[in-house]
Design a protein around this motif. Structure first.
Motif, PDB file in Angstrom:
ATOM      1  N   ASP A 112       0.818  -1.219   0.000  1.00  0.00           N
ATOM      2  CA  ASP A 112       0.000   0.000   0.000  1.00  0.00           C
ATOM      3  C   ASP A 112       0.850   1.267   0.000  1.00  0.00           C
ATOM      4  O   ASP A 112       0.569   2.230   0.704  1.00  0.00           O
ATOM      5  N   THR A 113       1.895   1.264  -0.810  1.00  0.00           N
ATOM      6  CA  THR A 113       2.792   2.412  -0.862  1.00  0.00           C
ATOM      7  C   THR A 113       2.382   3.364  -1.982  1.00  0.00           C
ATOM      8  O   THR A 113       1.899   2.944  -3.031  1.00  0.00           O
ATOM      9  N   TRP A 114       2.555   4.648  -1.749  1.00  0.00           N
ATOM     10  CA  TRP A 114       2.269   5.657  -2.776  1.00  0.00           C
ATOM     11  C   TRP A 114       3.469   5.866  -3.688  1.00  0.00           C
ATOM     12  O   TRP A 114       3.373   6.536  -4.715  1.00  0.00           O
ATOM     13  N   PHE A 115       4.614   5.303  -3.298  1.00  0.00           N
ATOM     14  CA  PHE A 115       5.833   5.433  -4.089  1.00  0.00           C
ATOM     15  C   PHE A 115       6.337   4.025  -4.411  1.00  0.00           C
ATOM     16  O   PHE A 115       7.013   3.398  -3.589  1.00  0.00           O
ATOM     17  N   PRO A 116       5.974   3.492  -5.599  1.00  0.00           N
ATOM     18  CA  PRO A 116       6.375   2.130  -5.977  1.00  0.00           C
ATOM     19  C   PRO A 116       7.884   1.933  -5.830  1.00  0.00           C
ATOM     20  O   PRO A 116       8.677   2.812  -6.164  1.00  0.00           O
ATOM     21  N   GLY A 117       8.250   0.764  -5.261  1.00  0.00           N
ATOM     22  CA  GLY A 117       9.657   0.456  -5.027  1.00  0.00           C
ATOM     23  C   GLY A 117      10.130   0.889  -3.639  1.00  0.00           C
ATOM     24  O   GLY A 117      11.270   0.627  -3.267  1.00  0.00           O
ATOM     25  N   PHE A 118       9.245   1.543  -2.886  1.00  0.00           N
ATOM     26  CA  PHE A 118       9.614   2.042  -1.558  1.00  0.00           C
ATOM     27  C   PHE A 118       8.687   1.484  -0.486  1.00  0.00           C
ATOM     28  O   PHE A 118       7.470   1.411  -0.671  1.00  0.00           O
ATOM     29  N   SER A 119       9.274   1.111   0.637  1.00  0.00           N
ATOM     30  CA  SER A 119       8.517   0.744   1.832  1.00  0.00           C
ATOM     31  C   SER A 119       8.334   2.012   2.662  1.00  0.00           C
ATOM     32  O   SER A 119       9.056   2.995   2.481  1.00  0.00           O
ATOM     33  N   TRP A 120       7.376   1.971   3.580  1.00  0.00           N
ATOM     34  CA  TRP A 120       7.114   3.163   4.386  1.00  0.00           C
ATOM     35  C   TRP A 120       6.963   2.813   5.856  1.00  0.00           C
ATOM     36  O   TRP A 120       6.723   1.682   6.230  1.00  0.00           O
ATOM     37  N   ARG A 121       7.152   3.829   6.663  1.00  0.00           N
ATOM     38  CA  ARG A 121       6.906   3.716   8.101  1.00  0.00           C
ATOM     39  C   ARG A 121       6.326   5.045   8.579  1.00  0.00           C
ATOM     40  O   ARG A 121       6.567   6.088   7.972  1.00  0.00           O
ATOM     41  N   ILE A 122       5.562   5.009   9.618  1.00  0.00           N
ATOM     42  CA  ILE A 122       4.906   6.210  10.148  1.00  0.00           C
ATOM     43  C   ILE A 122       5.956   7.124  10.785  1.00  0.00           C
ATOM     44  O   ILE A 122       6.871   6.656  11.459  1.00  0.00           O
ATOM     45  N   ALA A 123       5.797   8.442  10.580  1.00  0.00           N
ATOM     46  CA  ALA A 123       6.686   9.448  11.169  1.00  0.00           C
ATOM     47  C   ALA A 123       5.842  10.417  12.001  1.00  0.00           C
ATOM     48  O   ALA A 123       4.827  10.921  11.520  1.00  0.00           O
ATOM     49  N   VAL A 124       6.269  10.646  13.234  1.00  0.00           N
ATOM     50  CA  VAL A 124       5.544  11.533  14.148  1.00  0.00           C
ATOM     51  C   VAL A 124       6.471  12.614  14.690  1.00  0.00           C
ATOM     52  O   VAL A 124       7.702  12.486  14.634  1.00  0.00           O
ATOM     53  N   CYS A 125       5.882  13.657  15.251  1.00  0.00           N
ATOM     54  CA  CYS A 125       6.644  14.731  15.879  1.00  0.00           C
ATOM     55  C   CYS A 125       7.323  14.168  17.133  1.00  0.00           C
ATOM     56  O   CYS A 125       6.664  13.539  17.962  1.00  0.00           O
ATOM     57  N   PRO A 126       8.627  14.397  17.294  1.00  0.00           N
ATOM     58  CA  PRO A 126       9.314  13.863  18.471  1.00  0.00           C
ATOM     59  C   PRO A 126       8.928  14.581  19.765  1.00  0.00           C
ATOM     60  O   PRO A 126       9.151  14.063  20.851  1.00  0.00           O
ATOM     61  N   LYS A 127       8.325  15.737  19.638  1.00  0.00           N
ATOM     62  CA  LYS A 127       7.962  16.521  20.833  1.00  0.00           C
ATOM     63  C   LYS A 127       6.554  16.200  21.333  1.00  0.00           C
ATOM     64  O   LYS A 127       6.353  15.990  22.518  1.00  0.00           O
ATOM     65  N   CYS A 128       5.563  16.153  20.417  1.00  0.00           N
ATOM     66  CA  CYS A 128       4.170  15.984  20.852  1.00  0.00           C
ATOM     67  C   CYS A 128       3.517  14.689  20.358  1.00  0.00           C
ATOM     68  O   CYS A 128       2.427  14.348  20.783  1.00  0.00           O
ATOM     69  N   GLY A 129       4.161  13.975  19.422  1.00  0.00           N
ATOM     70  CA  GLY A 129       3.611  12.721  18.924  1.00  0.00           C
ATOM     71  C   GLY A 129       2.597  12.853  17.798  1.00  0.00           C
ATOM     72  O   GLY A 129       2.041  11.858  17.343  1.00  0.00           O
ATOM     73  N   GLN A 130       2.368  14.082  17.303  1.00  0.00           N
ATOM     74  CA  GLN A 130       1.445  14.317  16.182  1.00  0.00           C
ATOM     75  C   GLN A 130       1.934  13.560  14.945  1.00  0.00           C
ATOM     76  O   GLN A 130       3.116  13.586  14.614  1.00  0.00           O
ATOM     77  N   HIS A 131       1.009  12.879  14.240  1.00  0.00           N
ATOM     78  CA  HIS A 131       1.362  12.195  12.991  1.00  0.00           C
ATOM     79  C   HIS A 131       1.705  13.250  11.941  1.00  0.00           C
ATOM     80  O   HIS A 131       0.864  14.071  11.582  1.00  0.00           O
ATOM     81  N   LEU A 132       2.950  13.236  11.460  1.00  0.00           N
ATOM     82  CA  LEU A 132       3.396  14.235  10.484  1.00  0.00           C
ATOM     83  C   LEU A 132       3.529  13.676   9.077  1.00  0.00           C
ATOM     84  O   LEU A 132       3.576  14.436   8.117  1.00  0.00           O
ATOM     85  N   GLY A 133       3.612  12.356   8.940  1.00  0.00           N
ATOM     86  CA  GLY A 133       3.751  11.790   7.601  1.00  0.00           C
ATOM     87  C   GLY A 133       4.373  10.412   7.643  1.00  0.00           C
ATOM     88  O   GLY A 133       4.137   9.639   8.583  1.00  0.00           O
ATOM     89  N   TRP A 134       5.212  10.130   6.631  1.00  0.00           N
ATOM     90  CA  TRP A 134       5.783   8.807   6.454  1.00  0.00           C
ATOM     91  C   TRP A 134       7.226   8.925   5.983  1.00  0.00           C
ATOM     92  O   TRP A 134       7.578   9.828   5.235  1.00  0.00           O
ATOM     93  N   SER A 135       8.022   7.976   6.399  1.00  0.00           N
ATOM     94  CA  SER A 135       9.400   7.858   5.932  1.00  0.00           C
ATOM     95  C   SER A 135       9.414   6.784   4.846  1.00  0.00           C
ATOM     96  O   SER A 135       8.802   5.721   5.014  1.00  0.00           O
ATOM     97  N   TYR A 136      10.090   7.046   3.746  1.00  0.00           N
ATOM     98  CA  TYR A 136      10.158   6.097   2.624  1.00  0.00           C
ATOM     99  C   TYR A 136      11.594   5.650   2.404  1.00  0.00           C
ATOM    100  O   TYR A 136      12.517   6.460   2.430  1.00  0.00           O
ATOM    101  N   GLU A 137      11.749   4.356   2.181  1.00  0.00           N
ATOM    102  CA  GLU A 137      13.062   3.779   1.916  1.00  0.00           C
ATOM    103  C   GLU A 137      12.905   2.688   0.869  1.00  0.00           C
ATOM    104  O   GLU A 137      11.855   2.048   0.793  1.00  0.00           O
TER     105      GLU A 137
END
Length: 178
Positions: A112-137
């Protein structure tokens, strides 16, 4: 016509030399300043944490985007903003960046990746924990290892705020105004 003594001319010349030296020193310090000191940031909309800077924005286009547009963000023209929809039907406008100060979850998702060829993981704010996006590798990336030129982040535009706009929201109490 006013008369000047030799001493006042010498004092004026000395003052001018000192002023010239001061200007040169200030100019030298400005040249030595790092890019970080002058960069503009996107902040976490919830807590104001500095997430990413203008020079780290990176154009990564995806054929999976429902819509793409360009806009100026942090003074940088032609920043790609892409609209994506997740399997649950929730839509996100996403910008991409080569690095950001976020906390990445350990769990890596290859599907379910939006960038074919890349895996993703959830990325959050380190201070408050707000969901900010995704890391792609890349799928072949050693998960959890250091980021490379191929890794990037997709940040949710609505969860970020420009630092200048955030600064404009700060109000000085009347008792501190002159």
């Amino acid at each position: 016509m006013a008369a000047f003594s030799r001493g006042s001319v010498t004092s004026a010349t000395s003052a001018l030399k000192l002023l010239t030296i001061a200007v040169l020193i200030c100019s030298e310090e400005t040249v030595l300043a790092t890019d970080d000191e002058w960069d503009e940031y996107l902040l976490c909309r919830q807590c104001g944490h500095e997430v990413t800077k203008a020079t780290d924005l990176k154009r990564v286009a995806s054929a999976q985007a429902l819509r793409q547009r360009n806009d100026t963000i942090l003074g940088m023209p032609e920043i790609l903003i892409q609209l994506f929809e997740n399997p649950a039907g929730r839509a996100f406008e996403v910008i991409t960046t080569k690095k950001a100060d976020v906390t990445k979850f350990d769990q890596v998702y290859p599907g379910d990746t939006w960038f074919p060829g890349f895996s993703w993981r959830i990325a959050v704010c380190p201070k408050c924990g707000q969901h900010l996006g995704w890391s792609y590798e890349p799928h072949n990336h050693e998960h959890g290892k250091k980021d490379t030129e191929e890794t990037f982040l997709g940040l949710i535009l609505d969860h970020l705020i420009h630092q200048d706009y955030a600064d404009s929201l700060l109000v000085i109490p009347k008792m501190y105004r002159s």
